[in-house]
Design a protein around this motif. Structure first.
Motif, PDB file in Angstrom:
ATOM      1  N   ILE A 295       0.838  -1.209   0.000  1.00  0.00           N
ATOM      2  CA  ILE A 295       0.000   0.000   0.000  1.00  0.00           C
ATOM      3  C   ILE A 295       0.870   1.256   0.000  1.00  0.00           C
ATOM      4  N   TYR A 296       1.946   1.258   0.800  1.00  0.00           N
ATOM      5  CA  TYR A 296       2.840   2.419   0.817  1.00  0.00           C
ATOM      6  C   TYR A 296       3.440   2.647  -0.566  1.00  0.00           C
ATOM      7  N   LYS A 302       7.006   9.311  -2.451  1.00  0.00           N
ATOM      8  CA  LYS A 302       8.313   9.423  -1.800  1.00  0.00           C
ATOM      9  C   LYS A 302       8.771   8.087  -1.228  1.00  0.00           C
ATOM     10  N   PHE A 303       7.815   7.267  -0.770  1.00  0.00           N
ATOM     11  CA  PHE A 303       8.175   5.925  -0.298  1.00  0.00           C
ATOM     12  C   PHE A 303       8.715   5.101  -1.464  1.00  0.00           C
ATOM     13  N   ARG A 304       8.081   5.222  -2.639  1.00  0.00           N
ATOM     14  CA  ARG A 304       8.566   4.504  -3.831  1.00  0.00           C
ATOM     15  C   ARG A 304       9.989   4.923  -4.169  1.00  0.00           C
ATOM     16  N   LEU A 307      12.349   3.448  -1.701  1.00  0.00           N
ATOM     17  CA  LEU A 307      12.479   2.012  -1.960  1.00  0.00           C
ATOM     18  C   LEU A 307      13.425   1.755  -3.127  1.00  0.00           C
ATOM     19  N   LYS A 308      13.301   2.551  -4.185  1.00  0.00           N
ATOM     20  CA  LYS A 308      14.199   2.420  -5.336  1.00  0.00           C
ATOM     21  C   LYS A 308      15.638   2.655  -4.914  1.00  0.00           C
ATOM     22  N   ASN A 309      15.863   3.677  -4.095  1.00  0.00           N
ATOM     23  CA  ASN A 309      17.220   3.971  -3.619  1.00  0.00           C
ATOM     24  C   ASN A 309      17.766   2.827  -2.769  1.00  0.00           C
ATOM     25  N   ALA A 310      16.901   2.241  -1.943  1.00  0.00           N
ATOM     26  CA  ALA A 310      17.328   1.129  -1.088  1.00  0.00           C
ATOM     27  C   ALA A 310      17.698  -0.095  -1.923  1.00  0.00           C
TER      28      ALA A 310
END
Length: 322
Positions: A295-296, A302-304, A307-310
Motif C-alpha cells: 500500500i505504501y 516518496k516511499f517509492r 524504496l528504489k534507492n534502497a
C-alpha cells in the motif's frame, strides 16, 4: 492416497508468506524510520509500529508455528513449554497488530474530524505513548493463553506438542476468557474501523462541499487546493490500510462468530468444509501482514523513491568496490 488439497496448499503458502513477509516489513521499517517519505512524525510512528507488529506476527505465526509444525515436527520448538510460549506470542502480536491499525485509524479520525483535539493528540509523543500502551496491554491480556495448553504426548518424561486442556472447553471462566478475547480481537476492532471510516467520510464530504463553495466565491475559478490535496493523500493511505484489513479479516471474523455459536470443538477430517473455511480464513488474515508495504508503494510517491534507492544501494556499493 495424496494429502488433502488444503494441506498441500498450507505447505506452500506459509513458507512463501514467511519469505515475503519478513523482508517487506523490514524494508518498510527501515525506509519509514529514515523520515524521508513526506509524512508527519505522528503518522510515521504509527506506520513503523504497525510494520514492526506485522513482522513479529510473521515470525511467531507462519514461521514458528506453521513452518515448524509442517517441516520440523520433532524440533525443540514443539516441546510443550516452548510451544505454549509460541502460542502466547502469536496471540499477543496479533492483538497488537490489530489494535495498532485501530489506533492509527482513530488518530486520522481525530486529525480530520476533531480540530480542537488534533493539536494535542496527533503528535509524535502521543503516538509513542499509544503504541507503547497497546503493546503492553496486548502482552498482558494474552498471558492466559500460555496456561491453556497441555502436552499431547510424553516421551522419556519430555512433554511434546500442545493441545487445549479439557477444562478450557468445560470451564465457564475459560469460556468467558475465550469469548472476551474473540470480541477484543478482531470483532471490536472490525466494528471500530468501519465506524471511524464512515464518520471520517461524512466529515470529508461535508468539509469538501463547504471549502469548494468558499473557494469558488473567492476565486471565481477552479484551482487546486493544497490543503485538500494533502488531505486526499492522507485519506487514500488511511482507507487503503483499513480497507485491506477489513477485507482480509472479514472471513475470519464471520467464521469465529459461527464457530462460537455452533460450538465447534473439532473437525472430522482435513476435508471437512469447516476446517477448510477456518484454514482459508487464517491464510487471508496472515496475508494482511504483508499488504501495508504494498500500500505504501502504491500510494506514497516518496516511499517509492526511497524504496528504489534502497534496492539500488547494494549495486552502487558493488560498483564502488570495483
Amino acid at each position: 492416497m495424496g494429502k488433502p488439497a488444503i494441506l498441500q496448499l498450507e505447505r506452500v503458502y506459509y513458507p512463501v508468506l514467511s519469505a515475503v513477509g519478513v523482508p517487506v516489513n523490514l524494508l518498510a521499517i527501515v525506509i519509514l524510520s529514515r523520515g524521508n517519505c513526506g509524512l508527519s512524525k505522528c503518522i510515521t510512528y504509527y506506520l513503523v509500529g504497525m510494520s514492526a507488529a506485522d513482522l513479529l506476527v510473521v515470525i511467531t505465526d507462519p514461521i514458528l508455528r506453521w513452518n515448524v509444525q509442517i517441516y520440523y515436527p520433532n524440533s525443540f520448538l514443539n516441546i510443550t513449554p516452548v510451544c505454549s510460549l509460541i502460542y502466547f506470542l502469536r496471540f499477543a502480536t496479533t492483538m497488537i497488530s490489530v489494535w495498532l491499525t485501530v489506533v492509527f485509524t482513530f488518530d486520522r479520525f481525530v486529525a480530520i474530524c476533531c480540530e480542537k483535539l488534533k493539536t494535542k493528540y496527533c503528535t509524535a509523543k502521543s503516538a509513542a505513548i499509544v503504541i507503547g500502551t497497546v503493546s503492553m496491554v496486548g502482552c498482558l491480556v494474552s498471558i492466559p493463553w500460555y496456561f491453556i495448553y497441555e502436552p499431547y504426548y510424553i516421551i522419556d518424561n519430555v512433554p511434546w506438542d500442545c493441545i487445549a486442556k479439557k477444562s478450557f472447553f468445560r470451564s465457564s471462566i475459560w469460556g468467558a476468557f475465550d469469548m472476551f478475547h474473540r470480541v477484543l480481537t478482531p470483532c471490536v476492532p472490525f466494528i471500530l474501523i468501519l465506524l471511524l471510516n464512515v464518520l471520517t467520510v461524512r466529515r470529508i464530504l461535508a468539509a469538501s462541499r463547504v471549502r469548494k463553495g468558499l473557494r469558488g466565491q473567492s476565486n471565481g475559478e477552479n484551482k487546486k487546493d493544497p490543503e485538500m490535496e494533502n488531505r486526499r493523500k492522507s485519506i487514500i493511505l488511511l482507507f487503503s490500510i483499513s480497507g485491506s484489513f477489513i477485507l482480509l479479516w472479514m472471513t475470519r471474523v464471520v467464521y469465529q462468530i459461527y464457530a462460537r455459536v455452533t460450538n465447534i470443538q473439532y473437525y472430522y477430517s482435513y476435508s471437512d468444509p469447516r476446517y477448510i473455511t477456518e484454514s482459508t480464513s487464517m491464510m487471508l488474515q496472515l496475508l494482511s501482514t504483508c499488504t501495508n508495504t504494498c500500500i505504501y508503494v502504491l500510494t506514497q510517491a516518496k516511499f517509492r523513491e526511497e524504496l528504489k534507492n534502497a534496492l539500488k544501494c547494494p549495486f552502487v556499493l558493488i560498483d564502488k568496490l570495483n
